[in-house]
Design a protein around this motif. Structure first.
Motif, PDB file in Angstrom:
ATOM      1  N   ASN A  33     104.055  -7.092  74.270  1.00  0.00           N
ATOM      2  CA  ASN A  33     103.098  -8.185  74.248  1.00  0.00           C
ATOM      3  C   ASN A  33     102.310  -8.200  75.558  1.00  0.00           C
ATOM      4  OD1 ASN A  33     102.671 -11.541  74.527  1.00  0.00           O
ATOM      5  ND2 ASN A  33     102.339 -10.668  72.494  1.00  0.00           N
ATOM      6  N   ASP A  75      97.466 -15.248  77.352  1.00  0.00           N
ATOM      7  CA  ASP A  75      98.921 -15.445  77.361  1.00  0.00           C
ATOM      8  C   ASP A  75      99.601 -14.278  76.657  1.00  0.00           C
ATOM      9  OD1 ASP A  75     101.571 -16.254  76.890  1.00  0.00           O
ATOM     10  OD2 ASP A  75     100.946 -17.274  75.044  1.00  0.00           O
ATOM     11  N   PHE A 121     105.387 -13.375  76.139  1.00  0.00           N
ATOM     12  CA  PHE A 121     106.302 -12.946  75.069  1.00  0.00           C
ATOM     13  C   PHE A 121     105.559 -12.939  73.739  1.00  0.00           C
ATOM     14  CE2 PHE A 121     109.002 -15.887  77.718  1.00  0.00           C
ATOM     15  CZ  PHE A 121     109.680 -14.909  78.414  1.00  0.00           C
ATOM     16  N   VAL A 152      98.225 -14.045  72.737  1.00  0.00           N
ATOM     17  CA  VAL A 152      98.273 -12.709  72.144  1.00  0.00           C
ATOM     18  C   VAL A 152      99.445 -12.663  71.153  1.00  0.00           C
ATOM     19  CG1 VAL A 152      98.721 -10.279  72.660  1.00  0.00           C
ATOM     20  CG2 VAL A 152      97.256 -11.625  74.184  1.00  0.00           C
ATOM     21  N   ILE A 192     101.295 -14.454  69.397  1.00  0.00           N
ATOM     22  CA  ILE A 192     101.876 -15.783  69.142  1.00  0.00           C
ATOM     23  C   ILE A 192     102.010 -16.453  70.511  1.00  0.00           C
ATOM     24  CG2 ILE A 192     104.297 -14.962  69.264  1.00  0.00           C
ATOM     25  CD1 ILE A 192     104.760 -16.994  66.836  1.00  0.00           C
TER      26      ILE A 192
END
Ligand SMILES: NC(=O)C1=CN([C@@H]2O[C@H](COP(=O)(O)OP(=O)(O)OC[C@H]3O[C@@H](n4cnc5c(N)ncnc54)[C@H](O)[C@@H]3O)[C@@H](O)[C@H]2O)[C@@H](O)CC1
Ligand SMILES: Nc1ncnc2c1ncn2[C@@H]1O[C@H](COP(=O)(O)OP(=O)(O)O)[C@@H](O)[C@H]1O
Ligand SMILES: [K+]
Length: 498
Positions: free
Chosen positions: A59, A125, A128, A157, A159
Protein backbone atom coordinates in the motif's frame (compact mmCIF):
# COMPACT_ATOMS: atom_id res chain seq x y z
CA UNK A 1 -24.40 -5.03 -11.33
CA UNK A 2 -20.95 -4.51 -9.86
CA UNK A 3 -18.87 -6.60 -7.51
CA UNK A 4 -17.78 -5.99 -3.93
CA UNK A 5 -14.90 -8.07 -2.55
CA UNK A 6 -13.60 -8.59 0.96
CA UNK A 7 -9.99 -7.59 1.64
CA UNK A 8 -9.10 -11.23 2.24
CA UNK A 9 -10.49 -12.27 -1.13
CA UNK A 10 -8.83 -9.31 -2.86
CA UNK A 11 -5.46 -10.57 -1.62
CA UNK A 12 -6.22 -13.89 -3.32
CA UNK A 13 -7.13 -12.04 -6.53
CA UNK A 14 -3.80 -10.15 -6.31
CA UNK A 15 -1.84 -13.35 -5.79
CA UNK A 16 -3.58 -15.25 -8.56
CA UNK A 17 -3.10 -12.41 -11.02
CA UNK A 18 0.58 -12.07 -10.23
CA UNK A 19 1.55 -15.72 -9.77
CA UNK A 20 -0.81 -17.62 -12.05
CA UNK A 21 -1.82 -15.15 -14.75
CA UNK A 22 1.61 -13.57 -14.80
CA UNK A 23 0.82 -9.87 -14.70
CA UNK A 24 3.77 -8.45 -12.73
CA UNK A 25 3.07 -6.85 -9.38
CA UNK A 26 4.71 -3.58 -10.46
CA UNK A 27 2.49 -3.39 -13.52
CA UNK A 28 -0.66 -3.60 -11.37
CA UNK A 29 0.87 -1.07 -9.02
CA UNK A 30 1.56 1.36 -11.82
CA UNK A 31 -2.08 1.31 -12.85
CA UNK A 32 -3.25 1.56 -9.23
CA UNK A 33 -1.07 4.60 -8.62
CA UNK A 34 -2.09 6.18 -11.91
CA UNK A 35 -5.76 6.05 -10.99
CA UNK A 36 -5.12 7.86 -7.68
CA UNK A 37 -2.77 10.38 -9.32
CA UNK A 38 -5.37 11.09 -12.01
CA UNK A 39 -8.05 11.69 -9.38
CA UNK A 40 -5.77 14.09 -7.50
CA UNK A 41 -5.02 15.97 -10.72
CA UNK A 42 -8.74 16.20 -11.51
CA UNK A 43 -9.67 17.52 -8.07
CA UNK A 44 -6.77 19.82 -7.08
CA UNK A 45 -4.80 22.56 -8.80
CA UNK A 46 -1.19 22.09 -9.82
CA UNK A 47 0.12 24.43 -7.12
CA UNK A 48 -1.02 22.02 -4.43
CA UNK A 49 1.67 20.59 -2.22
CA UNK A 50 1.25 16.83 -1.92
CA UNK A 51 2.69 14.41 0.61
CA UNK A 52 2.41 10.66 0.62
CA UNK A 53 2.45 9.07 4.05
CA UNK A 54 3.56 5.56 3.28
CA UNK A 55 3.79 2.36 5.28
CA UNK A 56 6.39 -0.14 4.15
CA UNK A 57 4.01 -2.66 2.55
CA UNK A 58 2.61 -2.56 -0.96
CA UNK A 59 0.00 0.00 0.00
CA UNK A 60 2.88 2.32 0.85
CA UNK A 61 4.52 1.36 -2.46
CA UNK A 62 1.36 2.54 -4.25
CA UNK A 63 1.51 5.85 -2.39
CA UNK A 64 5.15 6.38 -3.32
CA UNK A 65 4.31 5.75 -6.97
CA UNK A 66 1.41 8.25 -6.78
CA UNK A 67 3.82 10.91 -5.51
CA UNK A 68 6.33 10.14 -8.24
CA UNK A 69 3.67 10.51 -10.95
CA UNK A 70 2.46 13.82 -9.55
CA UNK A 71 6.06 15.05 -9.22
CA UNK A 72 6.71 14.25 -12.87
CA UNK A 73 3.53 16.15 -13.75
CA UNK A 74 4.80 19.25 -11.97
CA UNK A 75 3.43 18.94 -8.45
CA UNK A 76 5.50 19.78 -5.41
CA UNK A 77 5.64 16.43 -3.56
CA UNK A 78 7.39 14.76 -0.66
CA UNK A 79 7.28 11.21 0.71
CA UNK A 80 7.12 10.39 4.42
CA UNK A 81 7.93 6.79 5.32
CA UNK A 82 6.34 5.19 8.38
CA UNK A 83 8.01 1.99 9.56
CA UNK A 84 11.23 0.09 9.18
CA UNK A 85 12.42 0.14 5.59
CA UNK A 86 14.63 -2.91 6.20
CA UNK A 87 11.43 -4.93 6.60
CA UNK A 88 9.74 -3.37 3.57
CA UNK A 89 8.34 -5.37 0.66
CA UNK A 90 10.49 -5.61 -2.46
CA UNK A 91 7.96 -3.49 -4.36
CA UNK A 92 8.23 -0.75 -1.72
CA UNK A 93 12.02 -0.72 -1.95
CA UNK A 94 11.81 -0.55 -5.74
CA UNK A 95 9.33 2.34 -5.66
CA UNK A 96 11.50 4.25 -3.18
CA UNK A 97 14.59 3.76 -5.35
CA UNK A 98 12.70 5.08 -8.35
CA UNK A 99 11.40 8.07 -6.37
CA UNK A 100 14.92 8.87 -5.15
CA UNK A 101 16.31 8.73 -8.68
CA UNK A 102 13.52 10.98 -9.91
CA UNK A 103 14.56 13.48 -7.25
CA UNK A 104 11.71 13.40 -4.74
CA UNK A 105 12.49 14.28 -1.14
CA UNK A 106 12.02 11.35 1.26
CA UNK A 107 11.60 11.82 5.02
CA UNK A 108 10.77 9.91 8.18
CA UNK A 109 7.04 10.11 9.02
CA UNK A 110 7.55 9.66 12.76
CA UNK A 111 8.85 13.26 12.82
CA UNK A 112 5.94 14.63 10.80
CA UNK A 113 3.99 17.17 12.88
CA UNK A 114 0.44 18.45 12.58
CA UNK A 115 1.81 21.92 11.76
CA UNK A 116 3.75 20.54 8.85
CA UNK A 117 0.72 18.63 7.60
CA UNK A 118 -1.39 21.78 7.74
CA UNK A 119 1.04 23.49 5.39
CA UNK A 120 0.35 20.81 2.76
CA UNK A 121 -2.77 20.70 0.65
CA UNK A 122 -3.02 17.01 -0.08
CA UNK A 123 -2.17 13.89 1.91
CA UNK A 124 -1.96 10.54 0.13
CA UNK A 125 -2.84 8.00 2.81
CA UNK A 126 -0.92 4.82 2.03
CA UNK A 127 0.00 3.56 5.48
CA UNK A 128 -2.04 0.34 5.41
CA UNK A 129 -4.21 -1.32 2.79
CA UNK A 130 -5.67 -4.79 2.87
CA UNK A 131 -2.59 -5.99 4.76
CA UNK A 132 -3.66 -4.41 8.07
CA UNK A 133 -3.47 -7.34 10.44
CA UNK A 134 -3.94 -6.00 13.96
CA UNK A 135 -5.16 -2.96 15.91
CA UNK A 136 -3.37 0.30 15.17
CA UNK A 137 -1.47 1.71 18.15
CA UNK A 138 1.67 3.60 19.20
CA UNK A 139 3.22 5.99 16.66
CA UNK A 140 0.91 4.74 13.91
CA UNK A 141 -2.10 5.74 15.98
CA UNK A 142 -0.66 9.19 16.69
CA UNK A 143 0.11 9.66 13.01
CA UNK A 144 -3.41 8.76 11.91
CA UNK A 145 -4.90 11.05 14.58
CA UNK A 146 -2.72 13.87 13.29
CA UNK A 147 -3.84 13.22 9.70
CA UNK A 148 -7.46 13.40 10.87
CA UNK A 149 -6.87 16.74 12.59
CA UNK A 150 -5.01 18.30 9.68
CA UNK A 151 -6.64 20.65 7.20
CA UNK A 152 -5.26 18.83 4.15
CA UNK A 153 -7.47 16.95 1.69
CA UNK A 154 -6.92 13.24 2.23
CA UNK A 155 -6.86 10.64 -0.59
CA UNK A 156 -6.92 7.06 0.69
CA UNK A 157 -5.10 4.49 -1.41
CA UNK A 158 -7.21 1.32 -1.69
CA UNK A 159 -8.90 1.79 1.71
CA UNK A 160 -8.48 4.35 4.52
CA UNK A 161 -5.64 3.14 6.76
CA UNK A 162 -7.00 1.56 9.93
CA UNK A 163 -10.18 0.10 8.43
CA UNK A 164 -10.65 -3.64 8.41
CA UNK A 165 -11.11 -4.34 4.70
CA UNK A 166 -13.37 -7.34 5.44
CA UNK A 167 -15.75 -5.84 7.96
CA UNK A 168 -15.56 -2.04 7.86
CA UNK A 169 -14.59 -2.02 11.53
CA UNK A 170 -12.20 0.64 12.79
CA UNK A 171 -9.10 -1.12 14.10
CA UNK A 172 -8.45 1.32 16.95
CA UNK A 173 -8.24 4.39 14.75
CA UNK A 174 -8.68 5.02 11.01
CA UNK A 175 -7.96 7.76 8.53
CA UNK A 176 -10.95 9.95 7.67
CA UNK A 177 -10.51 10.36 3.93
CA UNK A 178 -12.07 12.83 1.50
CA UNK A 179 -11.58 10.40 -1.38
CA UNK A 180 -10.95 6.66 -1.52
CA UNK A 181 -9.97 4.69 -4.59
CA UNK A 182 -10.33 0.91 -4.16
CA UNK A 183 -8.29 -1.29 -6.49
CA UNK A 184 -9.98 -4.16 -8.26
CA UNK A 185 -13.48 -3.78 -6.85
CA UNK A 186 -15.06 -1.89 -3.99
CA UNK A 187 -13.81 -3.43 -0.77
CA UNK A 188 -16.45 -4.81 1.58
CA UNK A 189 -14.85 -2.88 4.44
CA UNK A 190 -15.22 0.40 2.56
CA UNK A 191 -18.89 -0.23 1.91
CA UNK A 192 -20.12 -1.46 5.29
CA UNK A 193 -20.54 0.92 8.21
CA UNK A 194 -18.73 2.33 10.09
CA UNK A 195 -16.05 2.02 7.37
CA UNK A 196 -18.27 3.68 4.77
CA UNK A 197 -18.22 6.88 6.83
CA UNK A 198 -14.40 7.04 6.60
CA UNK A 199 -14.10 6.84 2.82
CA UNK A 200 -15.41 10.19 1.63
CA UNK A 201 -16.13 9.95 -2.08
CA UNK A 202 -15.70 6.27 -2.86
CA UNK A 203 -14.68 4.88 -6.23
CA UNK A 204 -12.88 1.87 -7.65
CA UNK A 205 -10.62 1.09 -10.56
CA UNK A 206 -10.18 -2.42 -11.91
CA UNK A 207 -6.43 -1.82 -12.62
CA UNK A 208 -6.32 -4.87 -14.89
CA UNK A 209 -7.40 -7.88 -12.84
CA UNK A 210 -8.87 -10.43 -15.25
CA UNK A 211 -12.16 -12.19 -14.44
CA UNK A 212 -10.37 -15.50 -14.07
CA UNK A 213 -8.56 -14.17 -10.98
CA UNK A 214 -11.86 -13.89 -9.09
CA UNK A 215 -12.51 -17.63 -9.17
CA UNK A 216 -10.53 -18.11 -5.97
CA UNK A 217 -12.75 -15.69 -4.04
CA UNK A 218 -14.79 -17.22 -1.25
CA UNK A 219 -17.67 -14.78 -1.79
CA UNK A 220 -18.26 -12.24 -4.51
CA UNK A 221 -20.78 -9.71 -3.17
CA UNK A 222 -22.76 -7.58 -5.59
CA UNK A 223 -24.57 -4.28 -5.79
CA UNK A 224 -27.09 -2.98 -8.26
CA UNK A 225 -26.51 -0.07 -10.60
CA UNK A 226 -29.03 1.78 -12.77
CA UNK A 227 -28.52 -0.68 -15.65
CA UNK A 228 -30.14 -3.37 -13.53
CA UNK A 229 -33.51 -1.63 -13.59
CA UNK A 230 -33.90 -3.47 -16.88
CA UNK A 231 -34.51 -6.59 -14.78
CA UNK A 232 -37.94 -5.14 -13.99
CA UNK A 233 -40.40 -6.93 -16.31
CA UNK A 234 -41.81 -4.87 -19.18
CA UNK A 235 -45.55 -4.24 -19.31
CA UNK A 236 -46.92 -5.82 -22.48
CA UNK A 237 -49.49 -3.78 -24.40
CA UNK A 238 -51.80 -6.74 -24.50
CA UNK A 239 -52.43 -7.00 -20.78
CA UNK A 240 -54.98 -6.27 -18.07
CA UNK A 241 -54.84 -5.71 -14.34
CA UNK A 242 -54.76 -9.44 -13.71
CA UNK A 243 -51.50 -9.59 -15.64
CA UNK A 244 -49.84 -7.57 -12.88
CA UNK A 245 -50.66 -9.76 -9.98
CA UNK A 246 -53.23 -10.25 -7.28
CA UNK A 247 -51.50 -9.03 -4.17
CA UNK A 248 -52.91 -9.70 -0.72
CA UNK A 249 -51.58 -7.31 1.94
CA UNK A 250 -52.19 -8.58 5.46
CA UNK A 251 -51.30 -5.59 7.60
CA UNK A 252 -52.49 -3.37 10.42
CA UNK A 253 -54.58 -4.20 13.47
CA UNK A 254 -57.21 -2.32 15.39
CA UNK A 255 -54.65 0.18 16.71
CA UNK A 256 -52.47 0.49 13.60
CA UNK A 257 -53.88 1.73 10.29
CA UNK A 258 -50.97 3.30 8.42
CA UNK A 259 -48.90 0.17 7.79
CA UNK A 260 -51.48 -1.39 5.44
CA UNK A 261 -51.93 1.86 3.56
CA UNK A 262 -48.18 2.49 3.09
CA UNK A 263 -47.45 -1.05 2.01
CA UNK A 264 -50.39 -1.28 -0.41
CA UNK A 265 -49.79 2.13 -1.92
CA UNK A 266 -46.08 1.40 -2.49
CA UNK A 267 -47.10 -1.85 -4.20
CA UNK A 268 -49.50 0.02 -6.50
CA UNK A 269 -46.80 2.56 -7.41
CA UNK A 270 -44.45 -0.34 -8.19
CA UNK A 271 -47.02 -1.65 -10.65
CA UNK A 272 -49.22 -4.19 -8.86
CA UNK A 273 -52.47 -4.70 -10.77
CA UNK A 274 -54.83 -5.69 -7.95
CA UNK A 275 -54.27 -5.16 -4.25
CA UNK A 276 -56.53 -6.56 -1.56
CA UNK A 277 -55.94 -5.52 2.04
CA UNK A 278 -56.87 -7.88 4.86
CA UNK A 279 -56.98 -5.93 8.11
CA UNK A 280 -58.91 -5.37 11.35
CA UNK A 281 -62.46 -4.12 10.86
CA UNK A 282 -61.67 -0.81 12.60
CA UNK A 283 -59.45 0.14 9.63
CA UNK A 284 -61.93 -0.35 6.81
CA UNK A 285 -63.26 3.17 6.55
CA UNK A 286 -59.99 5.03 6.76
CA UNK A 287 -58.23 2.74 4.28
CA UNK A 288 -61.07 3.02 1.79
CA UNK A 289 -60.81 6.79 2.07
CA UNK A 290 -56.99 6.89 1.76
CA UNK A 291 -56.65 4.25 -0.93
CA UNK A 292 -59.90 3.67 -2.82
CA UNK A 293 -57.99 1.63 -5.44
CA UNK A 294 -57.49 -1.22 -2.96
CA UNK A 295 -60.08 -3.86 -2.08
CA UNK A 296 -60.55 -4.26 1.64
CA UNK A 297 -61.50 -7.36 3.60
CA UNK A 298 -61.69 -7.15 7.36
CA UNK A 299 -61.67 -9.41 10.39
CA UNK A 300 -63.08 -9.07 13.87
CA UNK A 301 -60.34 -9.39 16.45
CA UNK A 302 -62.81 -10.85 18.97
CA UNK A 303 -64.36 -13.30 16.55
CA UNK A 304 -61.77 -14.23 13.93
CA UNK A 305 -63.15 -15.91 10.82
CA UNK A 306 -60.39 -18.10 9.39
CA UNK A 307 -62.48 -18.90 6.31
CA UNK A 308 -62.41 -15.26 5.20
CA UNK A 309 -58.64 -15.28 5.43
CA UNK A 310 -58.40 -18.56 3.54
CA UNK A 311 -60.53 -17.12 0.73
CA UNK A 312 -58.21 -14.10 0.46
CA UNK A 313 -55.14 -16.33 0.37
CA UNK A 314 -56.76 -18.51 -2.27
CA UNK A 315 -57.46 -15.41 -4.40
CA UNK A 316 -53.91 -14.06 -4.22
CA UNK A 317 -50.81 -14.98 -6.15
CA UNK A 318 -48.56 -12.78 -4.03
CA UNK A 319 -48.88 -12.11 -0.30
CA UNK A 320 -47.31 -9.50 1.97
CA UNK A 321 -47.87 -10.11 5.65
CA UNK A 322 -46.72 -8.51 8.84
CA UNK A 323 -46.62 -4.71 9.08
CA UNK A 324 -48.51 -3.73 12.22
CA UNK A 325 -50.45 -6.99 12.62
CA UNK A 326 -49.46 -7.70 16.25
CA UNK A 327 -48.10 -10.94 17.65
CA UNK A 328 -51.02 -12.84 19.23
CA UNK A 329 -52.67 -16.15 18.47
CA UNK A 330 -54.69 -14.79 15.52
CA UNK A 331 -51.50 -13.53 13.93
CA UNK A 332 -49.81 -16.89 14.39
CA UNK A 333 -52.71 -18.54 12.58
CA UNK A 334 -52.50 -15.96 9.80
CA UNK A 335 -48.79 -16.52 9.24
CA UNK A 336 -49.26 -20.28 9.35
CA UNK A 337 -52.03 -20.18 6.75
CA UNK A 338 -49.92 -17.97 4.49
CA UNK A 339 -46.88 -20.22 4.78
CA UNK A 340 -49.01 -23.29 4.08
CA UNK A 341 -50.05 -21.75 0.76
CA UNK A 342 -46.39 -21.69 -0.37
CA UNK A 343 -47.17 -18.68 -2.54
CA UNK A 344 -44.67 -15.90 -3.22
CA UNK A 345 -44.68 -14.10 0.12
CA UNK A 346 -43.04 -11.12 1.77
CA UNK A 347 -42.93 -11.33 5.56
CA UNK A 348 -42.10 -8.20 7.54
CA UNK A 349 -42.26 -6.78 11.05
CA UNK A 350 -44.72 -8.63 13.32
CA UNK A 351 -44.93 -11.42 10.77
CA UNK A 352 -41.25 -12.05 11.51
CA UNK A 353 -41.75 -11.56 15.24
CA UNK A 354 -44.45 -14.25 15.26
CA UNK A 355 -42.15 -16.68 13.46
CA UNK A 356 -39.28 -15.89 15.85
CA UNK A 357 -41.37 -17.20 18.74
CA UNK A 358 -42.39 -20.38 17.00
CA UNK A 359 -40.11 -23.20 15.90
CA UNK A 360 -42.83 -24.83 13.80
CA UNK A 361 -43.32 -21.67 11.73
CA UNK A 362 -39.57 -21.30 11.25
CA UNK A 363 -39.50 -24.77 9.78
CA UNK A 364 -42.31 -23.83 7.38
CA UNK A 365 -40.24 -21.08 5.70
CA UNK A 366 -39.54 -21.87 2.06
CA UNK A 367 -37.79 -20.65 -1.07
CA UNK A 368 -40.65 -18.37 -2.17
CA UNK A 369 -40.51 -16.37 1.06
CA UNK A 370 -38.71 -13.04 1.43
CA UNK A 371 -38.13 -11.96 5.03
CA UNK A 372 -37.43 -8.25 5.55
CA UNK A 373 -36.24 -7.84 9.16
CA UNK A 374 -34.64 -4.73 10.61
CA UNK A 375 -31.83 -5.29 13.12
CA UNK A 376 -34.21 -5.64 16.09
CA UNK A 377 -36.40 -8.16 14.30
CA UNK A 378 -33.35 -10.08 13.11
CA UNK A 379 -31.99 -10.15 16.68
CA UNK A 380 -35.26 -11.69 17.92
CA UNK A 381 -35.33 -14.08 14.98
CA UNK A 382 -31.82 -15.36 15.70
CA UNK A 383 -32.12 -15.00 19.47
CA UNK A 384 -29.07 -12.72 19.55
CA UNK A 385 -28.43 -9.15 20.62
CA UNK A 386 -28.70 -6.27 18.16
CA UNK A 387 -24.95 -5.67 18.55
CA UNK A 388 -24.23 -9.26 17.59
CA UNK A 389 -26.34 -8.84 14.44
CA UNK A 390 -24.69 -5.48 13.64
CA UNK A 391 -21.24 -6.99 14.03
CA UNK A 392 -22.14 -9.84 11.69
CA UNK A 393 -24.51 -8.10 9.32
CA UNK A 394 -23.64 -10.08 6.22
CA UNK A 395 -23.48 -13.43 7.98
CA UNK A 396 -26.81 -12.84 9.72
CA UNK A 397 -28.48 -12.04 6.41
CA UNK A 398 -26.80 -15.05 4.84
CA UNK A 399 -28.27 -17.29 7.56
CA UNK A 400 -31.81 -16.53 6.39
CA UNK A 401 -30.98 -18.48 3.28
CA UNK A 402 -28.52 -20.94 4.75
CA UNK A 403 -30.65 -21.98 7.72
CA UNK A 404 -34.18 -21.54 6.38
CA UNK A 405 -33.87 -21.72 2.60
CA UNK A 406 -35.70 -18.39 2.37
CA UNK A 407 -34.64 -15.04 0.89
CA UNK A 408 -33.94 -12.04 3.06
CA UNK A 409 -33.41 -8.32 3.19
CA UNK A 410 -31.66 -7.38 6.42
CA UNK A 411 -32.48 -3.69 6.67
CA UNK A 412 -29.89 -1.22 7.84
CA UNK A 413 -28.10 1.84 6.50
CA UNK A 414 -26.57 -0.68 4.08
CA UNK A 415 -29.22 -3.33 3.69
CA UNK A 416 -28.01 -6.82 2.80
CA UNK A 417 -30.19 -8.84 0.42
CA UNK A 418 -29.68 -12.58 0.25
CA UNK A 419 -31.01 -15.18 -2.15
CA UNK A 420 -29.92 -18.72 -2.87
CA UNK A 421 -27.57 -17.37 -5.55
CA UNK A 422 -26.31 -14.02 -4.36
CA UNK A 423 -25.54 -11.56 -1.60
CA UNK A 424 -26.25 -7.97 -2.58
CA UNK A 425 -25.24 -4.95 -0.52
CA UNK A 426 -27.50 -1.99 -1.19
CA UNK A 427 -25.63 1.21 -1.95
CA UNK A 428 -28.61 3.57 -2.28
CA UNK A 429 -30.58 5.39 0.39
CA UNK A 430 -29.86 7.91 3.11
CA UNK A 431 -30.45 8.65 6.77
CA UNK A 432 -33.68 10.50 5.95
CA UNK A 433 -35.17 7.05 5.38
CA UNK A 434 -34.82 6.22 9.06
CA UNK A 435 -38.42 7.28 9.61
CA UNK A 436 -41.59 5.50 10.66
CA UNK A 437 -43.21 3.49 7.90
CA UNK A 438 -40.18 3.46 5.62
CA UNK A 439 -39.92 -0.32 6.08
CA UNK A 440 -43.62 -0.76 5.21
CA UNK A 441 -42.87 1.01 1.93
CA UNK A 442 -40.04 -1.44 1.24
CA UNK A 443 -42.40 -4.36 1.89
CA UNK A 444 -44.81 -2.85 -0.64
CA UNK A 445 -42.05 -2.50 -3.23
CA UNK A 446 -40.95 -6.12 -2.79
CA UNK A 447 -44.56 -7.29 -3.09
CA UNK A 448 -45.20 -5.01 -6.06
CA UNK A 449 -42.17 -6.39 -7.90
CA UNK A 450 -43.36 -9.95 -7.30
CA UNK A 451 -46.85 -8.97 -8.48
CA UNK A 452 -45.59 -7.61 -11.80
CA UNK A 453 -43.67 -10.79 -12.46
CA UNK A 454 -40.17 -10.30 -11.05
CA UNK A 455 -38.76 -13.59 -9.86
CA UNK A 456 -38.18 -13.93 -6.11
CA UNK A 457 -34.42 -13.39 -6.43
CA UNK A 458 -34.67 -10.17 -8.43
CA UNK A 459 -37.47 -8.84 -6.22
CA UNK A 460 -35.31 -9.45 -3.14
CA UNK A 461 -32.26 -7.62 -4.44
CA UNK A 462 -33.91 -4.88 -6.51
CA UNK A 463 -36.43 -3.74 -3.90
CA UNK A 464 -33.92 -2.16 -1.48
CA UNK A 465 -32.16 -0.60 -4.47
CA UNK A 466 -35.36 1.03 -5.74
CA UNK A 467 -36.42 2.01 -2.21
CA UNK A 468 -33.04 3.69 -1.67
CA UNK A 469 -33.14 5.59 -4.97
CA UNK A 470 -36.63 6.79 -4.06
CA UNK A 471 -35.26 8.04 -0.74
CA UNK A 472 -32.32 9.71 -2.49
CA UNK A 473 -34.68 11.46 -4.91
CA UNK A 474 -36.72 12.78 -1.97
CA UNK A 475 -33.47 14.03 -0.40
CA UNK A 476 -32.83 16.25 -3.43
CA UNK A 477 -36.07 18.08 -2.65
CA UNK A 478 -36.07 18.49 1.11
CA UNK A 479 -33.81 18.15 4.14
CA UNK A 480 -33.31 14.56 5.21
CA UNK A 481 -34.87 15.41 8.55
CA UNK A 482 -38.19 16.13 6.85
CA UNK A 483 -38.50 12.95 4.78
CA UNK A 484 -41.59 10.86 5.51
CA UNK A 485 -42.54 7.40 4.26
CA UNK A 486 -45.27 8.83 2.00
CA UNK A 487 -42.63 11.01 0.26
CA UNK A 488 -40.63 7.88 -0.56
CA UNK A 489 -43.70 6.24 -2.14
CA UNK A 490 -44.24 9.24 -4.40
CA UNK A 491 -40.78 8.90 -5.95
CA UNK A 492 -41.26 5.27 -7.02
CA UNK A 493 -43.00 6.50 -10.16
CA UNK A 494 -39.83 8.36 -11.17
CA UNK A 495 -37.79 5.16 -11.06
CA UNK A 496 -40.00 2.54 -12.69
CA UNK A 497 -39.29 2.04 -16.42
CA UNK A 498 -41.74 3.82 -18.76
N1 LIG B 1 1.12 -6.20 -6.39
C1 LIG B 1 0.25 -6.28 -5.44
O1 LIG B 1 0.23 -7.19 -4.63
C2 LIG B 1 -0.67 -5.18 -5.39
C3 LIG B 1 -0.91 -4.59 -4.17
N2 LIG B 1 -1.62 -3.48 -4.07
C4 LIG B 1 -1.55 -2.71 -2.85
O2 LIG B 1 -1.00 -3.46 -1.81
C5 LIG B 1 -1.79 -3.39 -0.65
C6 LIG B 1 -1.54 -4.60 0.16
O3 LIG B 1 -0.16 -4.64 0.44
P1 LIG B 1 0.49 -5.51 1.60
O4 LIG B 1 -0.09 -6.87 1.51
O5 LIG B 1 1.93 -5.35 1.47
O6 LIG B 1 -0.08 -4.89 2.92
P2 LIG B 1 -0.21 -3.36 3.43
O7 LIG B 1 0.72 -2.48 2.70
O8 LIG B 1 -1.62 -3.04 3.43
O9 LIG B 1 0.23 -3.47 4.96
C7 LIG B 1 1.15 -4.43 5.38
C8 LIG B 1 2.20 -3.85 6.29
O10 LIG B 1 1.65 -3.26 7.43
C9 LIG B 1 2.13 -3.94 8.60
N3 LIG B 1 1.04 -3.88 9.57
C10 LIG B 1 -0.15 -4.49 9.50
N4 LIG B 1 -0.92 -4.13 10.54
C11 LIG B 1 -0.19 -3.25 11.27
C12 LIG B 1 -0.44 -2.51 12.46
N5 LIG B 1 -1.62 -2.59 13.09
N6 LIG B 1 0.52 -1.72 12.93
C13 LIG B 1 1.70 -1.62 12.29
N7 LIG B 1 2.00 -2.28 11.17
C14 LIG B 1 1.07 -3.10 10.67
C15 LIG B 1 2.54 -5.29 8.15
O11 LIG B 1 3.46 -5.85 9.00
C16 LIG B 1 3.09 -4.96 6.77
O12 LIG B 1 4.38 -4.45 6.85
C17 LIG B 1 -3.17 -3.19 -1.18
O13 LIG B 1 -4.03 -2.61 -0.24
C18 LIG B 1 -2.93 -2.30 -2.38
O14 LIG B 1 -2.85 -0.94 -1.96
C19 LIG B 1 -2.01 -2.78 -5.30
O15 LIG B 1 -0.94 -2.01 -5.71
C20 LIG B 1 -2.35 -3.75 -6.38
C21 LIG B 1 -1.25 -4.69 -6.64
N1 LIG C 1 -29.29 5.66 7.48
C1 LIG C 1 -29.96 5.01 6.53
N2 LIG C 1 -29.48 4.96 5.27
C2 LIG C 1 -30.15 4.28 4.31
N3 LIG C 1 -31.33 3.62 4.52
C3 LIG C 1 -31.84 3.63 5.74
C4 LIG C 1 -31.20 4.32 6.81
N4 LIG C 1 -31.94 4.13 7.92
C5 LIG C 1 -33.01 3.38 7.56
N5 LIG C 1 -32.96 3.08 6.25
C6 LIG C 1 -33.92 2.24 5.51
O1 LIG C 1 -35.25 2.58 5.92
C7 LIG C 1 -36.03 1.41 6.14
C8 LIG C 1 -36.48 1.39 7.61
O2 LIG C 1 -37.23 0.24 7.82
P1 LIG C 1 -37.86 -0.15 9.24
O3 LIG C 1 -36.84 0.01 10.30
O4 LIG C 1 -38.53 -1.44 9.08
O5 LIG C 1 -38.93 1.02 9.43
P2 LIG C 1 -40.46 0.94 9.89
O6 LIG C 1 -40.59 -0.25 10.79
O7 LIG C 1 -40.70 2.23 10.60
O8 LIG C 1 -41.26 0.85 8.65
C9 LIG C 1 -35.15 0.23 5.76
O9 LIG C 1 -35.40 -0.15 4.43
C10 LIG C 1 -33.73 0.78 5.90
O10 LIG C 1 -32.82 0.14 5.05
K1 LIG D 1 -4.51 3.30 2.75
Amino acid sequence: MERIISGTDMKKVDEYTINEVGIPSLVLMERAAKSVADLIEETTDKNSEVIAIAGTGNNGADGVAVCRMLYIDGYNTCIYIMGNIDKATQEFKTQIEIAQKVGIEIKDASRLTRDEMDKKHVIVDSIFGVGLSRNVDGDYKKLIEAINQSKAKVYAVDIPSGLNADTGKVMGVAVKADYTVCFGELKLGAVLYPGADYCGKLSFDNIGFPDVSYKKCETVYKYHTSDDLKLIPKRPNYSNKGTYGKLLVIAGNKDITGAAFLCAKAAFRTGAGLVRIFTAKENREVIQKLLPEAMVNVYDTDDFDKKALDACIEWANVIAIGPGIGTGGIQKNMVEAVLESRKNTVIDADGINVISQNVKLKKMLHKNVILTPHLGEMARFENKTIDEIKDNLVKSAFNINYMYNANGILKDARSVAVTQDDIYINMTGNSGMATAGSGDVLTGIVAGLLAIGCNVENATTLAPYIHGIAGDLVATKMPKASIMATDIIEEIKNIMPQ
